[in-house]
Write a protein that holds these residues in place. Sequence first.
Motif, PDB file in Angstrom:
ATOM      1  N   UNK A 101       0.858  -1.180   0.000  1.00  0.00           N
ATOM      2  CA  UNK A 101       0.000   0.000   0.000  1.00  0.00           C
ATOM      3  C   UNK A 101       0.894   1.229   0.000  1.00  0.00           C
ATOM      4  N   UNK A 102       0.530   2.204  -0.807  1.00  0.00           N
ATOM      5  CA  UNK A 102       1.271   3.458  -0.823  1.00  0.00           C
ATOM      6  C   UNK A 102       0.767   4.326   0.329  1.00  0.00           C
ATOM      7  N   UNK A 103       1.651   4.599   1.286  1.00  0.00           N
ATOM      8  CA  UNK A 103       1.267   5.391   2.454  1.00  0.00           C
ATOM      9  C   UNK A 103       1.781   6.825   2.362  1.00  0.00           C
ATOM     10  N   UNK A 104       2.060   7.269   1.143  1.00  0.00           N
ATOM     11  CA  UNK A 104       2.473   8.653   0.943  1.00  0.00           C
ATOM     12  C   UNK A 104       3.887   8.810   0.456  1.00  0.00           C
ATOM     13  N   UNK A 105       4.721   7.793   0.705  1.00  0.00           N
ATOM     14  CA  UNK A 105       6.128   7.872   0.291  1.00  0.00           C
ATOM     15  C   UNK A 105       6.575   6.592  -0.407  1.00  0.00           C
ATOM     16  N   UNK A 106       5.658   5.999  -1.147  1.00  0.00           N
ATOM     17  CA  UNK A 106       6.003   4.787  -1.877  1.00  0.00           C
ATOM     18  C   UNK A 106       5.377   3.548  -1.264  1.00  0.00           C
ATOM     19  N   UNK A 107       5.635   2.374  -1.871  1.00  0.00           N
ATOM     20  CA  UNK A 107       4.989   1.136  -1.419  1.00  0.00           C
ATOM     21  C   UNK A 107       5.489   0.657  -0.065  1.00  0.00           C
ATOM     22  N   UNK A 108       4.559   0.229   0.764  1.00  0.00           N
ATOM     23  CA  UNK A 108       4.880  -0.332   2.080  1.00  0.00           C
ATOM     24  C   UNK A 108       4.195  -1.695   2.186  1.00  0.00           C
ATOM     25  N   UNK A 193      -4.755   5.872   1.345  1.00  0.00           N
ATOM     26  CA  UNK A 193      -4.136   5.526   2.624  1.00  0.00           C
ATOM     27  C   UNK A 193      -4.380   6.598   3.678  1.00  0.00           C
ATOM     28  N   UNK A 194      -4.453   6.145   4.886  1.00  0.00           N
ATOM     29  CA  UNK A 194      -4.650   7.011   6.046  1.00  0.00           C
ATOM     30  C   UNK A 194      -3.271   7.505   6.465  1.00  0.00           C
ATOM     31  N   UNK A 195      -2.904   8.672   6.005  1.00  0.00           N
ATOM     32  CA  UNK A 195      -1.565   9.209   6.239  1.00  0.00           C
ATOM     33  C   UNK A 195      -1.621  10.228   7.371  1.00  0.00           C
ATOM     34  N   UNK A 196      -0.822   9.991   8.401  1.00  0.00           N
ATOM     35  CA  UNK A 196      -0.822  10.892   9.547  1.00  0.00           C
ATOM     36  C   UNK A 196      -0.104  12.192   9.214  1.00  0.00           C
TER      37      UNK A 196
END
Length: 328
Positions: A101-108, A193-196
Motif C-alpha cells: 500500500x502506498x502510504x504517501x512515500x512509496x509502497x509499504x 491511505x490514512x496518512x498521519x
Amino acid sequence: MTKRNNGPQQIGDLVGGIVGKATASQPAAKKAESSGLILSAQAGKLLDVAAEIATNPPTGEDMAFTHAVLCQVGLPRAKVEGREFMRQSGAAWVNVQAGYLDEGKGPVLQPIPYGVMPRLGLAWVSTFAVRNKEREIPIGDSAAEFLRLMGMESDGRRYTTLRKQMHALAAARLQLGFKGRTYNGQPVQQFDAWVSNKDTQQRALWPGVMVLSEDYFGSLIESAVPLDSRALQALKGSALALDVYAWLAHRLHRIEGRGVTLHWKALREQFAQEYTGKDADKNFKDAFVLQLKKVLAVYPQAKVKRVTGGVLLIGSPPPIPYKGGPTV
C-alpha cells in the motif's frame, strides 16, 4: 414482546437466568448486581444486549451482512508471520496474501489482516454494499467516525489498530473457494491511505470512499449472510466469538432432522489453527466453550448443546429471517 426460544444449554444456567428475567426497567447487569453477582463491564453489556435481542426482534437497522464463505473460514485471529495464510473447513477455504500500500512515500508491505477490527470493518462495508447495491462505500470523515459507526470507542489504541488493520485489509489479496468455484482478487479496488500529519499532530482523515472490486461485490451480493448488528457489537471483544456467531448464523438454518454432531477434531480443524503447544487442544476447547456461551446469549434462536466429544447442532431459525434477501 416475543417469546424467547430457550434451546438446550442456550446460555448456561446462570446467564440464562439473568437474561430471562431482565426487563427494560431493570437491565440484566442490574439484575446480576442485585443478586450479589459480580460481573465485568463487558459481561454486563453482553447480558443487556442478550436481553434486548431476546425480547425485541431485529429491525431493518439491526441487519448486517458478511460473505458466506467468511462465515465458514474466517481471517486469522492472531498475528501471522509471513505473507500468506490459509484456512480450510470442509469444502470451503480462504487464502489471504499480504500486499503493498502506498502510504504517501512509496509502497509499504502490509501485514496480513487479523483480529476483531478487519472482521467488523468488512461486515460494516459489506452491509452498506448489500443494502444499497453499491460498490462505493462512504466510510466517514475520520477514523473516530468510522469507529463510532462500528460501535467501538475511539481511544488511541483502537485508532492505531484500526489504521494498521484497515491498511492491511485494503492491500490484501483474497481467495475464496467453495465446491469448485474460486474467487480470486482483492476486496478493495481503491483506497486512499490514512496518512498521519506529523507536522500538525492532528489525527489523519480517512478517505471519504472505499471502492470494492467488481468481482468481490458480485460475489458478496450473491452470497451475503444476514447477521444481527447488535450481536456483532456485543461480541466485538473476541474474534473467535465473531467467527462462531457468523458460522452458526450461516449453518444452523440449513440443518434438518435430528441435527449434526461435530466432534472436537473437526472443530479444531476449522477454528483452532492459532492454538499451538503442548496444551493446544485443551486451550482451544476451553476458549471455544467460553465464546460459544457468549454467542448463544445473543443468538437465542440457536439450538446448540454440548455432547460427549463435541457439540450437537440442531436446525434453528437464522438470527435475521431471510425475506427476499440475497440468495445464499
